[in-house]
Design an enzyme around this catalytic site. Structure first.
Site, PDB file in Angstrom:
ATOM      1  N   THR A 113     -55.463 -53.953  96.947  1.00 10.70           N
ATOM      2  CA  THR A 113     -55.958 -55.285  97.276  1.00 10.70           C
ATOM      3  C   THR A 113     -57.080 -55.595  96.285  1.00 10.70           C
ATOM      4  O   THR A 113     -58.087 -54.885  96.257  1.00 10.70           O
ATOM      5  CB  THR A 113     -56.476 -55.332  98.716  1.00 10.70           C
ATOM      6  OG1 THR A 113     -55.410 -54.940  99.588  1.00 10.70           O
ATOM      7  CG2 THR A 113     -56.926 -56.734  99.090  1.00 10.70           C
TER       8      THR A 113
ATOM      9  N   LYS B  59     -53.883 -45.016  98.980  1.00  8.85           N
ATOM     10  CA  LYS B  59     -53.747 -46.289  99.689  1.00  8.85           C
ATOM     11  C   LYS B  59     -52.247 -46.532  99.877  1.00  8.85           C
ATOM     12  O   LYS B  59     -51.640 -47.394  99.234  1.00  8.85           O
ATOM     13  CB  LYS B  59     -54.406 -47.412  98.868  1.00  8.85           C
ATOM     14  CG  LYS B  59     -54.876 -48.586  99.727  1.00  8.85           C
ATOM     15  CD  LYS B  59     -55.784 -49.510  98.927  1.00  8.85           C
ATOM     16  CE  LYS B  59     -56.024 -50.804  99.647  1.00  8.85           C
ATOM     17  NZ  LYS B  59     -57.054 -50.708 100.681  1.00  8.85           N
TER      18      LYS B  59
ATOM     19  N   GLU C  76     -64.578 -43.464 107.375  1.00  8.34           N
ATOM     20  CA  GLU C  76     -64.629 -44.737 106.651  1.00  8.34           C
ATOM     21  C   GLU C  76     -64.536 -45.896 107.632  1.00  8.34           C
ATOM     22  O   GLU C  76     -64.262 -45.696 108.818  1.00  8.34           O
ATOM     23  CB  GLU C  76     -63.459 -44.822 105.665  1.00  8.34           C
ATOM     24  CG  GLU C  76     -62.099 -44.769 106.374  1.00  8.34           C
ATOM     25  CD  GLU C  76     -60.910 -44.742 105.414  1.00  8.34           C
ATOM     26  OE1 GLU C  76     -61.109 -44.654 104.203  1.00  8.34           O
ATOM     27  OE2 GLU C  76     -59.778 -44.810 105.918  1.00  8.34           O
TER      28      GLU C  76
END
Lengths: 269, 269
Positions: A30, A138, A168
């Site tokens: 992203t 990811k 996280e």
């Protein structure tokens, strides 16, 4: 979505036999588009290449991806670019076909640019499973994040692993300021090794103030002088509330984080 | 693929914004079609409904799914029916839109019917992460299985969890025969609670020979008198080799397993 390209052609559909759908067999990035350019491009591509290598998916040509990204961005100045690479179309069964050709999907979303405002952080009940084989990547297996977001629709949710260590945010990495020094959780057994996180680690090394990367327990967050979240879309933002308790906001007191907050949207290499 | 339906219409493509692709946000069932009918249909639908409930996805109407399945099967006698239900099309970000409408995908694959032959089993290096929130569900986050299959392309691979306990085969469940009694691993923290596994548990209860469901260590496999794998496509098959060592094949000595092996393709309710 403003526009999308599937394998270089305008389109918004893929084959149901694509392994990205069937098994989450792929990766994504992203990317913040600022001033008409994809920020931290090289860092995103490096992580994508690492993920492809670990999953055994041939990495699409980086120049081709850049050309397609620029085509999609056109003359827009600010947007979000999402890049998905899957192992491609397969048959039935988990075994990847030897001749699978990766599918690349580029999507451009509306965005008003980074807001920079502090976020409230809340510890989620949902935990991250420990899976060293996928730690840091990811990839497209994101049910843990989906469940966490359902639980924490406002602000940012903080995820612990199943052993109780802090990992996280749902869509961000976490830094703690402890006695003037930055600390951040190890991302080796689960979690995503964010590109802005990498940028903080790099700048801190260059400034001879290396970040302490280690296992962190939730109770340490309360004792920290400051908490910060990083991501491609946030840059660096302070946490102004932890589980409902107000927190000091002091990013301005930390020149290194201020520098990264700025760089996160300006590094275009 | 012979044929496929997407939300009731013939088609083989879905939106790239479908959350099944973006996050693996969905579930699936792989169903044996034998004598023109989907075997263990009710059990598959029950598991799908349980998964939908746990993920907060509205379960598609069961009668509609049955009608669509029959339409797809047509006059074929033997095939594999794969049913995928995703949370549907969404925007960017992990948060599910409140008004998402589930996507249902039915695919029919060629199949020659159950083979019933014994399988070689090999313990994979790839482990299963522990994630109680998803344990038992047949969800679309399947990278662990994809990596395991790359490692074990032949026969069946056996997966341990990250704590070292035996969980299941890559696409099957495992039973051990120990002193005449069946044992099988708990599927509470990871793994898929297979429909044929459920059938074995049920028949064993009815026969007052309940299966011992517990944590099992790999070394116990060597000591077992027999090892068996179950799945919708295998039914029940013996393991004739474990990590390269020949094993006794004795399904015929166990009437309950023989009964289930038969039922697995004949229960059409």
């Amino acid at each position: 979505v403003i526009a999308s390209l599937v394998n270089g052609r305008p389109g918004d559909r893929i084959a149901i036999l694509d392994r990205g759908l069937q098994y989450g067999d792929g990766l994504f990035e992203t990317i913040a588009v600022v001033d008409g350019r994809p920020a931290l491009w090289k860092r995103h591509l490096d992580r994508l290449a690492l993920g492809c290598r670990q999953l055994g998916i041939p990495m699409p040509d980086a120049d081709l991806l850049r050309t397609e990204a620029e085509r999609l961005i056109g003359d827009r100045t600010t947007a979000i670019l999402k890049l998905v690479v899957t192992r491609g179309v397969g048959g039935r069964g988990y075994g990847p076909p030897a001749d699978a050709e990766p599918t690349r999907i580029l999507q451009l979303f509306d965005w008003h640019g980074p807001e920079g405002r502090p976020l409230a952080l809340r510890i989620c009940r949902q935990r991250l499973g420990i899976q060293p084989g996928l730690g840091g990547l990811k990839h497209l297996n994101r049910l843990e994040q989906v469940l966490a977001r359902r639980e924490c629709p406002q602000g940012e949710g903080l995820l612990l692993d199943t052993e109780g260590f802090v990992v996280e945010g749902i869509a961000s990495n976490l830094f703690l300021l402890v006695q003037g020094r930055l600390h951040t959780p190890l991302i080796d057994r689960c979690g995503v090794a964010g590109v802005v996180r990498e940028l903080v680690l790099e700048k801190a090394r260059q400034a001879h103030q290396p970040v302490v990367v280690r296992r962190i327990l939730p109770q340490e967050l309360e004792e920290a002088e400051g908490l910060f979240l990083t991501s491609s879309l946030l840059g660096v933002v302070p946490v102004d509330e932890l589980d409902g308790e107000a927190r000091a906001v002091n990013i301005r007191h930390h020149p290194l984080l201020e520098e990264v907050a700025d760089l996160a949207f300006k590094e275009h290499g």
